[in-house]
Design an enzyme around this catalytic site. Sequence first.
Site, short mmCIF file in Angstrom:
data_model
loop_
_atom_site.label_atom_id
_atom_site.label_comp_id
_atom_site.label_asym_id
_atom_site.label_seq_id
_atom_site.Cartn_x
_atom_site.Cartn_y
_atom_site.Cartn_z
N GLU A 46 0.88 -1.17 0.00
CA GLU A 46 0.00 0.00 0.00
C GLU A 46 0.91 1.21 0.00
O GLU A 46 1.59 1.46 0.99
CB GLU A 46 -0.88 0.01 1.26
CG GLU A 46 -1.73 -1.24 1.45
CD GLU A 46 -2.87 -1.32 0.45
OE1 GLU A 46 -3.26 -0.27 -0.09
OE2 GLU A 46 -3.34 -2.44 0.19
N CYS A 74 -3.08 8.71 3.23
CA CYS A 74 -2.82 8.16 1.89
C CYS A 74 -4.01 8.39 0.97
O CYS A 74 -3.87 8.39 -0.24
CB CYS A 74 -2.53 6.67 2.01
SG CYS A 74 -3.78 5.78 2.94
P1 NAP Z 1 8.19 5.29 4.61
O1 NAP Z 1 9.28 6.24 4.91
O2 NAP Z 1 8.23 4.56 3.33
O3 NAP Z 1 8.16 4.28 5.84
C1 NAP Z 1 7.16 3.31 5.92
C2 NAP Z 1 7.61 2.21 6.85
O4 NAP Z 1 8.68 1.50 6.25
C3 NAP Z 1 8.10 2.69 8.19
O5 NAP Z 1 7.65 1.78 9.18
C4 NAP Z 1 9.62 2.61 8.05
O6 NAP Z 1 10.27 2.43 9.28
C5 NAP Z 1 9.74 1.38 7.21
N1 NAP Z 1 10.99 1.23 6.49
C6 NAP Z 1 11.69 2.18 5.83
N2 NAP Z 1 12.78 1.62 5.28
C7 NAP Z 1 12.77 0.31 5.61
C8 NAP Z 1 13.64 -0.80 5.35
N3 NAP Z 1 14.74 -0.65 4.62
N4 NAP Z 1 13.33 -1.99 5.86
C9 NAP Z 1 12.21 -2.17 6.61
N5 NAP Z 1 11.33 -1.15 6.89
C10 NAP Z 1 11.62 0.06 6.38
O7 NAP Z 1 6.77 6.01 4.66
P2 NAP Z 1 6.19 6.97 5.79
O8 NAP Z 1 6.90 8.26 5.69
O9 NAP Z 1 6.13 6.27 7.11
O10 NAP Z 1 4.69 7.13 5.30
C11 NAP Z 1 4.26 8.08 4.36
C12 NAP Z 1 3.99 7.41 3.03
O11 NAP Z 1 3.14 6.30 3.22
C13 NAP Z 1 3.27 8.33 2.08
O12 NAP Z 1 3.89 8.26 0.84
C14 NAP Z 1 1.86 7.75 2.01
O13 NAP Z 1 1.19 7.96 0.80
C15 NAP Z 1 2.09 6.32 2.26
N6 NAP Z 1 0.90 5.70 2.87
C16 NAP Z 1 0.17 4.83 2.12
C17 NAP Z 1 -0.95 4.23 2.67
C18 NAP Z 1 -1.79 3.26 1.87
O14 NAP Z 1 -2.64 2.61 2.46
N7 NAP Z 1 -1.58 3.15 0.57
C19 NAP Z 1 -1.31 4.51 3.98
C20 NAP Z 1 -0.55 5.39 4.71
C21 NAP Z 1 0.56 5.99 4.15
P3 NAP Z 1 11.06 3.61 10.01
O15 NAP Z 1 10.04 4.62 10.40
O16 NAP Z 1 11.67 2.94 11.17
O17 NAP Z 1 12.03 4.15 9.02
#
Ligand code: NAP
Length: 517
Positions: free
Chosen positions: A256, A295
């Site tokens: 997602e 999102c």
């Molecule tokens: P993100 O930076 O991609 O992080 C998402 C998750 O991935 C966090 O728990 C992060 O952990 C983890 N992560 C990052 N690098 C990783 C790795 N190498 N290995 C394992 N886990 C890793 O996104 P965000 O800033 O939290 O969220 C914002 C984004 O999410 C926006 O683009 C939004 O559109 C999207 N979103 C989509 C939905 C949907 O349902 N489609 C819902 C909500 C949000 P850490 O925090 O520890 O780095």
Amino acid sequence: MKTLRSYVGGQWREARAGFAPLHDPCTEEVIAQASSDGVDFGAALEHAREVGGPALRALTFAERGELLLAASKALHACRDELIELSLRNSGTTRKDAKFDLDGATGTLSFYAYLGKELGDRRYLVDGEGVALGRSARFYGQHLLLPLTGAAVHINAFNFPAWGFAEKAACAWLAGVPVITKPATSTALVTERCIEILVEAKLLPAGALALIVGSTGDLLSRLGPQDAFGFTGSADTALRLRGLPNLLAKSVRVNIEADSLNAAVLGPDVSPGSETCNLFLREVEREMTQKTGQKCTAVRRVFIPKERMDEVQAALIERLSAVVTGNPADSSVTMGPLATAQQLADGVAGIARLAGDARIVHGSGLRADGVGATPGRGYFLAPTLLRADDAESTQNVHSHEVFGPVATLLPYDGSAAVAARLCARAEGTLVTSVYSDDDSWAASFVVDGGPWAGRIYLGSEKMAEQALGSGVALPQSLHGGPGRAGGGEELGGKHGLSLYLRRVALQGSRAMVGKLAD
Ligand code: NAP
């Protein structure tokens, strides 16, 4: 300062090193720290697979449903405390914190009732049986059996309660144990949710584990009977979905990701009508609820070209009433962005959009928040942009600004053109159209439907009961094609699909029939 702990192998574990800070986004004060240093990810996975999985699979759907209901009630009983944590760690308004928490308990409770409906089965029968031979003696039937591994869930920062609960509800109901990892920046709420569930002793041992901080080598340990659910940015998704181990072992993956959701005003909707008011109300709410960090928030707003000025003025009037600041001040209606990085990305993102469009409301820069110390806090007031040519605005169709930001774009009023322009974002979680013209809406759905996970049809007839295009209801699919990740979550029984393996049975009608009974 609080140190968040992981819960693995049925034990709480506090790290000694490798900490990342969690901030209060209104004051920038460090309020907690998190690290998974020292966690044995192999042992955590084995515990879930060997202890949690068998215990959950031994239960019927109805019994698993009872666990979900108990979990929902336990979290709801701590609602006030969780709201306070959310205010502190996410800077959200009370209303936005409730949106996350009630989403969590509501989804658990929805799946609890689905479990009751599915009844005393441990697996599901999929569709009708079919005669395979000359007569019906040789017979075929599909079954859906729970995976025998574990579900690893990685969530985004914006829904620390709902994100965890909506994924866990589906996995547990299917009979699969959960290892959940919240985004570090807002993990305070998730950690407390897990603590509440552990303290209540509701779930079988091994059914739930929490990792705060990095997932270490966990993902590279996943195997053919595990599932991986990810919510976050498209960039992180791209890195994780291609991990060699996930590909080599055909691990089930659900993504997602980003979405440049669109709202489209139909040409039949006149100014001042109920449908027009619904459209304006919802665009404003989708831009500002949770400070636009949803999102499903609206990023692109398509308007019949002759209506651009009037709609712009009406939206600016609404956005002007939004008070950005520290929600501790009772006049504040919108909180800060969650982190310094989100603020920096938001400001840079608006500058990028401004290459294609012009800012017509807001500055696109950090602002001081009402009730906050000047110069402190990750505040960004609502920002509205406008482009007068929707075709040549590539950044608007491709760059997600994860904040209270949207761009107005003109179109010629035809459903086919609106659908084509919506599709420029290459896949949305939700596209909302506002029209009382059934045939216009039908044309849009046929052309635009394949590019959206969900189409929200705003009209006069549903306006009174409309929950808003941004609400991911457990009854309806959540997920979208293309850049939105290509995933599918929720959607009632469909939400269990990631955790259930379809197996085709072929045998005598009597034997197959008994298994499918
Ligand atoms: P993100 O930076 O991609 O992080 C998402 C998750 O991935 C966090 O728990 C992060 O952990 C983890 N992560 C990052 N690098 C990783 C790795 N190498 N290995 C394992 N886990 C890793 O996104 P965000 O800033 O939290 O969220 C914002 C984004 O999410 C926006 O683009 C939004 O559109 C999207 N979103 C989509 C939905 C949907 O349902 N489609 C819902 C909500 C949000 P850490 O925090 O520890 O780095």
